[in-house]
Every structure is written in C-alpha cells, then in structure tokens.
Design a protein around this motif. Sequence first.
Motif, mmCIF file in Angstrom:
data_model
loop_
_atom_site.group_PDB
_atom_site.id
_atom_site.type_symbol
_atom_site.label_atom_id
_atom_site.label_comp_id
_atom_site.label_asym_id
_atom_site.label_seq_id
_atom_site.Cartn_x
_atom_site.Cartn_y
_atom_site.Cartn_z
ATOM 1 N N PRO A 650 0.825 -1.220 0.000
ATOM 2 C CA PRO A 650 0.000 0.000 0.000
ATOM 3 C C PRO A 650 0.846 1.250 0.000
ATOM 4 C CG PRO A 650 0.056 -0.993 2.177
ATOM 5 C CD PRO A 650 0.745 -1.958 1.253
ATOM 6 N N ARG A 651 0.342 2.223 -0.709
ATOM 7 C CA ARG A 651 1.065 3.493 -0.755
ATOM 8 C C ARG A 651 0.038 4.635 -0.791
ATOM 9 N NH1 ARG A 651 5.441 5.558 -5.303
ATOM 10 N NH2 ARG A 651 5.953 7.525 -4.276
ATOM 11 N N VAL A 652 0.160 5.481 0.156
ATOM 12 C CA VAL A 652 -0.789 6.585 0.252
ATOM 13 C C VAL A 652 -0.026 7.896 0.153
ATOM 14 C CG1 VAL A 652 -2.545 7.682 1.682
ATOM 15 C CG2 VAL A 652 -2.291 5.192 1.706
ATOM 16 N N GLU A 653 -0.461 8.731 -0.774
ATOM 17 C CA GLU A 653 0.132 10.054 -0.925
ATOM 18 C C GLU A 653 -0.869 11.093 -0.384
ATOM 19 O OE1 GLU A 653 3.078 10.711 -1.814
ATOM 20 O OE2 GLU A 653 3.736 8.765 -2.556
ATOM 21 N N ILE A 654 -0.651 11.405 0.887
ATOM 22 C CA ILE A 654 -1.585 12.332 1.509
ATOM 23 C C ILE A 654 -1.509 13.702 0.873
ATOM 24 C CG2 ILE A 654 -2.245 13.438 3.686
ATOM 25 C CD1 ILE A 654 -2.921 10.496 3.438
ATOM 26 N N SER A 655 -0.323 14.082 0.435
ATOM 27 C CA SER A 655 -0.148 15.420 -0.132
ATOM 28 C C SER A 655 -0.953 15.597 -1.407
ATOM 29 C CB SER A 655 1.342 15.682 -0.397
ATOM 30 O OG SER A 655 1.860 14.721 -1.321
ATOM 31 N N GLU A 656 -1.306 14.459 -2.092
ATOM 32 C CA GLU A 656 -2.048 14.566 -3.338
ATOM 33 C C GLU A 656 -3.556 14.701 -3.106
ATOM 34 O OE1 GLU A 656 -1.099 11.224 -5.656
ATOM 35 O OE2 GLU A 656 1.027 11.691 -5.883
ATOM 36 N N LEU A 657 -4.018 14.416 -1.877
ATOM 37 C CA LEU A 657 -5.460 14.411 -1.639
ATOM 38 C C LEU A 657 -6.117 15.771 -1.905
ATOM 39 C CD1 LEU A 657 -5.787 12.103 1.473
ATOM 40 C CD2 LEU A 657 -6.423 11.610 -0.884
ATOM 41 N N PRO A 658 -5.563 16.902 -1.411
ATOM 42 C CA PRO A 658 -6.217 18.188 -1.712
ATOM 43 C C PRO A 658 -6.324 18.471 -3.199
ATOM 44 C CG PRO A 658 -4.661 18.421 0.088
ATOM 45 C CD PRO A 658 -4.434 17.060 -0.510
ATOM 46 N N VAL A 659 -5.292 18.102 -3.977
ATOM 47 C CA VAL A 659 -5.343 18.329 -5.427
ATOM 48 C C VAL A 659 -6.448 17.494 -6.052
ATOM 49 C CG1 VAL A 659 -4.023 18.166 -7.564
ATOM 50 C CG2 VAL A 659 -2.889 18.881 -5.448
ATOM 51 N N ALA A 660 -6.555 16.230 -5.620
ATOM 52 C CA ALA A 660 -7.603 15.365 -6.167
ATOM 53 C C ALA A 660 -8.989 15.903 -5.812
ATOM 54 C CB ALA A 660 -7.423 13.931 -5.642
ATOM 55 N N ALA A 661 -9.133 16.354 -4.572
ATOM 56 C CA ALA A 661 -10.436 16.893 -4.169
ATOM 57 C C ALA A 661 -10.792 18.125 -4.991
ATOM 58 C CB ALA A 661 -10.406 17.236 -2.675
ATOM 59 N N LEU A 662 -9.790 19.011 -5.260
ATOM 60 C CA LEU A 662 -10.037 20.198 -6.070
ATOM 61 C C LEU A 662 -10.444 19.829 -7.480
ATOM 62 C CD1 LEU A 662 -10.000 23.258 -6.369
ATOM 63 C CD2 LEU A 662 -7.550 23.113 -6.893
ATOM 64 N N ALA A 663 -9.767 18.837 -8.048
ATOM 65 C CA ALA A 663 -10.110 18.402 -9.413
ATOM 66 C C ALA A 663 -11.538 17.855 -9.460
ATOM 67 C CB ALA A 663 -9.100 17.358 -9.885
ATOM 68 N N ALA A 664 -11.897 17.060 -8.439
ATOM 69 C CA ALA A 664 -13.261 16.515 -8.417
ATOM 70 C C ALA A 664 -14.297 17.626 -8.297
ATOM 71 C CB ALA A 664 -13.395 15.533 -7.249
ATOM 72 N N ALA A 665 -14.001 18.649 -7.473
ATOM 73 C CA ALA A 665 -14.945 19.750 -7.317
ATOM 74 C C ALA A 665 -15.132 20.522 -8.614
ATOM 75 C CB ALA A 665 -14.453 20.694 -6.204
ATOM 76 N N VAL A 666 -14.004 20.799 -9.324
ATOM 77 C CA VAL A 666 -14.100 21.505 -10.608
ATOM 78 C C VAL A 666 -14.920 20.704 -11.605
ATOM 79 C CG1 VAL A 666 -12.770 22.364 -12.568
ATOM 80 C CG2 VAL A 666 -11.951 22.766 -10.235
ATOM 81 N N THR A 667 -14.670 19.390 -11.646
ATOM 82 C CA THR A 667 -15.441 18.528 -12.568
ATOM 83 C C THR A 667 -16.925 18.569 -12.235
ATOM 84 O OG1 THR A 667 -13.515 17.078 -12.775
ATOM 85 C CG2 THR A 667 -15.659 16.198 -13.470
ATOM 86 N N ALA A 668 -17.251 18.533 -10.933
ATOM 87 C CA ALA A 668 -18.655 18.552 -10.525
ATOM 88 C C ALA A 668 -19.326 19.866 -10.925
ATOM 89 C CB ALA A 668 -18.760 18.344 -9.012
ATOM 90 N N VAL A 669 -18.608 20.993 -10.788
ATOM 91 C CA VAL A 669 -19.175 22.286 -11.157
ATOM 92 C C VAL A 669 -19.452 22.349 -12.653
ATOM 93 C CG1 VAL A 669 -18.676 24.762 -11.327
ATOM 94 C CG2 VAL A 669 -18.173 23.509 -9.209
ATOM 95 N N ILE A 670 -18.492 21.835 -13.449
ATOM 96 C CA ILE A 670 -18.678 21.847 -14.917
ATOM 97 C C ILE A 670 -19.887 21.003 -15.296
ATOM 98 C CG2 ILE A 670 -17.639 21.149 -17.108
ATOM 99 C CD1 ILE A 670 -14.910 21.866 -15.907
#
Length: 981
Positions: A650-670
């Motif tokens: 297992p490998r978890v990149e916690i630092s990438e989570l905010p970026v992923a959340a931002l991308a998901a939010a932008v996609t949802a708005v579009i």
Amino acid sequence: LYTCGVWDPGNEAKKRARAHKMPAVCPAHEGRMYWAEDGTMKLRSATLDGQDLRDVPVAKLTIFRRKILVIVKTEVQEAPRDVAVDFTRRKVYWTALCCGLRRANLDGSDEEIVASAEFASGVAILNGSVFWADWMHGQIFRRDMGNSGTEEPIVTGLASPVDVAVDPQNQQIYWSDVGIARTQRASPDGSDIQVLNMSWAIMNTYGMAVDVQGRKLYMADFEKTGELTGSSSDYEGRIIRTNLDGSQAEVLMNEPGMSMPYGIAVDSAAEQVYWTDQKAGRIQRLSLRCASGVLEVPSRMNSTMVQVEHGEAAHGSSIEVRCPTGYNGTVTLACRDSSFDLNRGKCGKRCPAGAQDFKPPGEDDLSYVVGYPEMDDREDVVSECPSPLVGTMRFYCQDGVVLARERQCRQARPCPEGDFLLDHAKVHHSEINHGFMEASTCPDGFEGQYFLQCQDGEVITMYNSSCTATCDSAGSLWVDDGAVEVSHGKIIEGGKLKVVCPAGSAGEGVYLSCEDGYINVTESTCQRSSFCPGGSVLVSSAEILHDNLDDQEQVIVQCPGGFSGSIGLTCQKGMILTEGSCHKGCDQTFTNISGLQIELPGDLEHEMQWKVECPEGHSGELPFKCLDGNLTCPDCKCLPRLSTMAPVMPRVEISELPVAALAAAVTAVILLLCFAAGLLWHRAVRRKAMAAAVAAAMGDIPTHSVLPKSGTRSGRSGHSVSHSTSAASSGSKPKDEASFELVVDLPMALPLYWATNHGIHIFPDPNRIGEVQNLMTETWMSHYTRDRLLHCGGRVPVGCRVANVLRVENHKAYARYSSYKDALRMKRSQPCKRFTVRTSGKINLLDESVNEAYLFHGTNPESAQSICRDFFRMDRAGTSSGTMFGPGIYLAENASKSDEYAKEGSGVYVGLCAVLLCRCSMGEVLTVSQAGDMQERLRDGGYNSLCGDRLAAVGTYREMVFFNEEAVYPEFIVIYTRSFE
C-alpha cells in the motif's frame, strides 16, 4: 290540481265573528281538503296531512276562517280551474276550460253561466263584482253582479294575463301577465295602472293571493328547466312573496320537488301558505313562522347534545341564541317551514375545576398533582407547579375536556456557593438548596443582618436585609455592580471623602460622606477596566495566544500546530470570551489491526478520511478517520488471501489528496453547469411544444407542421406566430399553409414580486391586505339573488373585512397558464377586442392584449388551498353550484357575487370565508344574457371565454365562464369576514 281561493272579511267582520263565536263552516268536512283533477275528471279528498285518500263527485275548494270549505256537485260536466267565493251573496264562482265563467250557491244548487268567456283564467270577487282575465285576448273583465249586470273590459292591450287577485282594503286588483313577465295592479274601474317592480322574479306566475292582514302579495311561479320529457322535473317552481307594491321580493320556497305550482291561498291567522302543484299532482303547505321551543344541537366537538331554548322567527330568517348554562358561545338558528335548523355557531361545554397528575421527566416513581380552576370552552389558564417543583403548566378547555398543553414543571435548581452583592457589601454564602434560607450578620465594617433565599438557582434577599458601612472603621466598598472594590479609612461625622479608583479600574473616583454614623456613596465613577492585556486562553487543550485587545474588539486566531480550526476572541469588560473550537489532529504512524502492523502517514487533520490496503497476504481495505486526535476504523478487517499473486504494497500520498479533491470539485461544477443549461433548453422546447399544441387545438396551427429547433428573441413575455395578413383578418387559415415561425422567450417571466423559483408555496402577503380590501369594497354590491338564498340563507351582507391575503406561487400551474396565454397571442395577429371588468386597472400590471384580468371565485378556506395546489378541475364543474351556461369555471367581477358561494371554514377558520383572486386570460369574450350550454357556440365563433350578463338581463351581476382549466391561475387566497347592517 288548480286554484285555491281565500276570503278575508276585513277587520270589522273579524271582530264581530270573534265576539259572537261564529261556528266553523261545513263541520261535515272539517279536517279534510278537496281538489279537482281535470285529467281524471274526479274530485278527491284527504285529511290535512295527506292521508285517507277518497274519491267524491266533484268540488270547488277554498279556505274560510281557517277551515276547508267544499262545494260538492253530483255530476261532472267540465274540468274546473279557478275558484272564488262571494260570502256576502253566498255564491261560489269558478272557471272551466270549455265553458267560461259559472257560479252556484254554496251548496251547489242554482248553477248558472255568468259569462261565456271561453278563455277565462283567474277569478276574484270585490264589491259585488266579479273580475277575471281573458288570456287569449289580453284583457281584464269586470261584471257587476247587482241589478245592472253590466259586463265590460276594464284593462286591454295585455299580452297574456292568467290570474287575478284583489285587495279589498286598498280597493285594487292585481294580475300577472306571463306574456311579458310582468305583474300589474289597478283600481277596480281599470284606471291608475301600475307596474310592480318585480320583473326579475317573474317567469311564469300562474297563481296570486293577497294577504290583507300582512300587507303582502304571494305568487306561485315556475320556469322550464330544459327539454320537455313529461316528468315533474321539466319545471322548477318557487313561491315568491313581495310587498303590495312589488318591493322586497323574496323566494320563500324553491326546492327540487316543487315543479309547477299553480293555485295559491294564504291563511293569515295561522301564518301558512297553501298551493297546488299541477305537474307533480299534490297540495303543499308552508308555515311562515317557527314557534319558540327547544332545539337539540351537538356540542363543539360532538361530545354531547345541547338543549338550546329559542324564541319564534319568521320563515327564511335566522335568530342568534346564547348557549345554555354550562356552555359557552352562541348559535344561529334558521327558520324554515315551521322548524329551526342549526345554521352556524357551536356550544362549547365549560370545564369544571379539577387537577391532573404530572410526573417530571426521569422521575417515574414520583407523581405530583397540578390543579386548575373552572374554565370556559376554548379558554386556557396557567397554573403554578406544586412544591418542590417550579415552573407552570398550561391547561386548555376543549368542549368539557381539559388538555395539558405545556408541561414546564421541573425540579428546582440549587444555588451554588458564591458571593452576593448587598448594597455596597459583598457577602459570601454557602450552597443553598431551593426554598431554603441562609441568615448571617454583615461583614466587618458594616452593620446589619441579611437573609438569603434560593429560588430555582437564583439568590434573593428576604425580610428587609441590608448591610450599611460604618464611619468609625476602615473597610472596603463595592461599586460598579460589585466589579470594583474601593478601600476607605475612618470618616468623621459630617465629613466627606474622595477615594481614587483602584488598579484595574478607571474613573474620577468614589465620593463618600458620613451621616448619622453611616457611610453614603454620593457618587461613583469607577468602572472596571475594559482593556484586555495580551496573554493566552485555553480552548480544548489548545493554548491560544492573543495581543492586547480593546473593549468589544473581536479577533479570529488560528489554532496552534497539531490542531485544526480557528477561535473567535472578544474583549468584554477586561474578560476574554471565546467562540469556536480547536480540534486535535492524528499523528500516529503505525497501528495494530487483528495482529497486523499497519503503516499510517501521520500528521492528519481532524475529520480527515483515507483508505489503506491490507498488507501482503491479506485482502481488503481499511477506512480510517481522524476525530479530534483519535483514530477510528469502524469496519477494519483484513482477510487472508488464498491466491499466490504478488502482493502490492500500500502506498498513500496524503499530499495529493487536496489536489484530487479540487479536481473533483471543478469537474462537478462543470457537470452541474452543463446540466443546468440542458434543463433550461429542455424547458424552453417543452414550453414551445405546449404552446404550439394548444394553438393547434384552437384551430390556428396545422398539427402536421414540424416544430422548429430554435427560435428568436421577440422581447415579449411568451410565444407568437406569424401569419399572413389576409389569414388573420378573415379568421381562417390559408389552404397552402405549410410552416410557421415560433418565437420563444427564455426563460419564462415570473411576476416581479414572487420570491421563489420552483415548487408550490403559499404564504401570507400582509402588504396586499389594504389593496385587496379596497378592491373588494369597490366591487361589492348588495343584491338579493336566488343563489344568495340557496347558499347563504338569504341574508345579504353590506360588505366585508379582509383578515389575511395569501400569495400562491405554484410554478407548475403558472407555467400552464403562461403557455395558454402565449397560445392566445399566437392565434391572432391583432390584440383581442378590449373587454373591461370591474377589477380592470386596479391591481398589478396585466396583459391587455389577451384581456388578462383578476376575477373572484367563492369557496371555503380549506378548499381554496386545495385548488391552489391541484388546479381547477373541469371534471368537478357544477358539483357545488349550478351550471347556467354549461360546465365550466365560474368567476365574477364583483366580490359580492363570489361571496354568495363562499362558505365559512372550520378550526382556525371558524367564522372566516374565502375567495380566490385569480389571474384570467379572457381572450375574445362572447357575451350572452340567456341561460344555456354555450360551449359549442363559443367554439364555433372563435371565442375563448363567456360573459353571462345577468346584469343586463335581471339587474344582478355579470359572471365570466371559462371552459379551459389553463385559462385561470388562482394567485391570491383572500380570507375575510362578512359585514351586516
């Protein structure tokens, strides 16, 4: 069945008859009624209640001194019709269908022909002369039955007179002319002809009688209800009463079972009216007064039956009666044909004094009794809770049953140990239980004693407690509501002293004086410092640092490292107040799950979630969550893996989570924007299709045409269609019409004062009350109509008072209405011919091109809300009132006309009525004055709505009728009360 006659001998003759106790006429026939049937050529008799039916040879029927008087003939020669009795000469007169006017003695002997009047109709006796009407030639005849025996027409030029009646007191004769629906009167010589002002009420008056004692004119009237089928329902009859001059006409009886009333007679002494129903084949009687007595009515909640005593009243009127002892309220009783019915109002039973048990929350083993006094129905009282409980209970009386509305009794709170400010002394007390008292002497430097009592967590003083500072000793005083302690020394008698404000406070000082050995604080300006020096506060184990703060200054400080969130700090009189919280993060790097070592990232914020795959040789995911420094894993489980596949670490990149959340939010708005744009386009196309379909149904757009995929902005509030000028002017479509252009406005325009964008909302609009009150007052006309009698008991209000106005924002219904209005515009290249109503230009800005207007519709408060939510329904047209012009939605320009169909509500709406104020697109209006189903005529003429002009016909109101549900949108519910003189 034909006419009954009445003889009134006059007041002097009545007095003589009473003085000599004259016997009843014809005792052999006492208690029975007789009538002639020309269809069966029989005379029949029965008791006064319609029982014991018998056949007798033939007879003529009248009423004398409240008894049935019958003249019997042994042979039948013709069909008798109208009857009159000359009691002075002891003669009876009658008309026959074949053989003119005849007379005989009261015993039937000496029969003779008075006049060979083939078309005689109606007969009456006055001053020794006999009067009758010739319905064929339009004349009124008089024949002197004295020595001269002259016969002459006294009135000519009539249309079709059918009955006559006489008023011996005023020396006048009356007749009804059904040919022109008119009632007239004249002197016995035919002079001074007057037209009675009652043409609105007369349709086919075939019976008249004068009540000399009551100064009233009674008429039997009927009209055809439809196509003749031979049944009694072909006609609708009514009994009408007016003053002798025709004024104040009122309908006494109008029931479905009364088809064709013909003859009519009045029994003044008994206050009863008799009439024959020719078509239904029966004799009926109406009592004009209800006697006093007792009426049993249900109580307000139908829990008991109440015996209500009442006085007498006239038929058609109502009386208000107070409820009996033990009940509250009043009831209105309506008199109808000798009996009373409950019209409105209820009697609520009073509630006797009593008590109820109460158990405080969480104390099932304890029970307390809370008492209440005697109460009126619908009254509520507040009772104090019994000791040791505190608080109140609210009781409500509902028709004899006591209900506990609010239970706020609870155990009292004790008073914790602390200080109490008594005058300028601060005294200390121990913990005191509720209701208990602590007494002590004042502290050093003060004289007196005090008594402190605990009242539900609050300390109060008792028995004139006071502590007064003495002048002969040094000590301290407390000012600024106990916030500042001021020290002082001894003060000589009459001396004065100024003490500066101590540290931590500010002001010019405290001024003291010594009078009679005691210190008085003459002035104090010391106040505790409001400045908050820099420092720190502890919030949820997090130390929050802050700088110096002025009084009432507010700052927001981020929580320190290892915590998330922020804290609001406020300085208030030198104290720091906090708002918000700091949540601790999770810093674990390893944890143990089912004996397996799980590696974690560490430094996780509060409420942060993540998933970790199980270690090598196991399958599954572990959902972790950080909650205020604690790691949680509600469903953590790793199962052994049976396969030999190479494990993936297992490998978890916690630092990438905010970026992923931002991308998901932008996609949802579009995606949301795309969905909203598609929804708007879908609604536009749907409205376009609906408008085109409605217009096609109206016969203006070919149904085979293909709807365009796009349109152009027109600047109008709906749709329109372009036609050739010749087609618009002729009212028909060109034969080669193949296509059309649809112009669409997006989105649908809502009224500017609406507050919502979707759904159904009904809420008060108090700013409209004054405007709607003026509108209803200006359109109110106090007219007496048949519908007022049928629906409101006949009492005519002089106005109304608006209690509330509710605005209806039903977006689905308004979209249907807008589509219909758009289709009306598409139907024509020119605006509709202007049609104004009483409400035009008085409220809001409406579309005159389609004759948009506000109109009223009467209902009750509960049904009003149902209509506003579920629309008007054509399948229910006529279920609550008539359909004079066909089944449709009936609205009125006068609030008083809609009030005839309004009913009082129940519950919170008791005593309140409701009308709907509706937006209506009238379009082209067809105006008619005669009743009948007008739907086909409306369609064939290209009209959109109907105006039933009863104002022009009979002087009452105009009604607007709509045969499309979409043409009416109920926008306001008006709740009001009626006002009477």
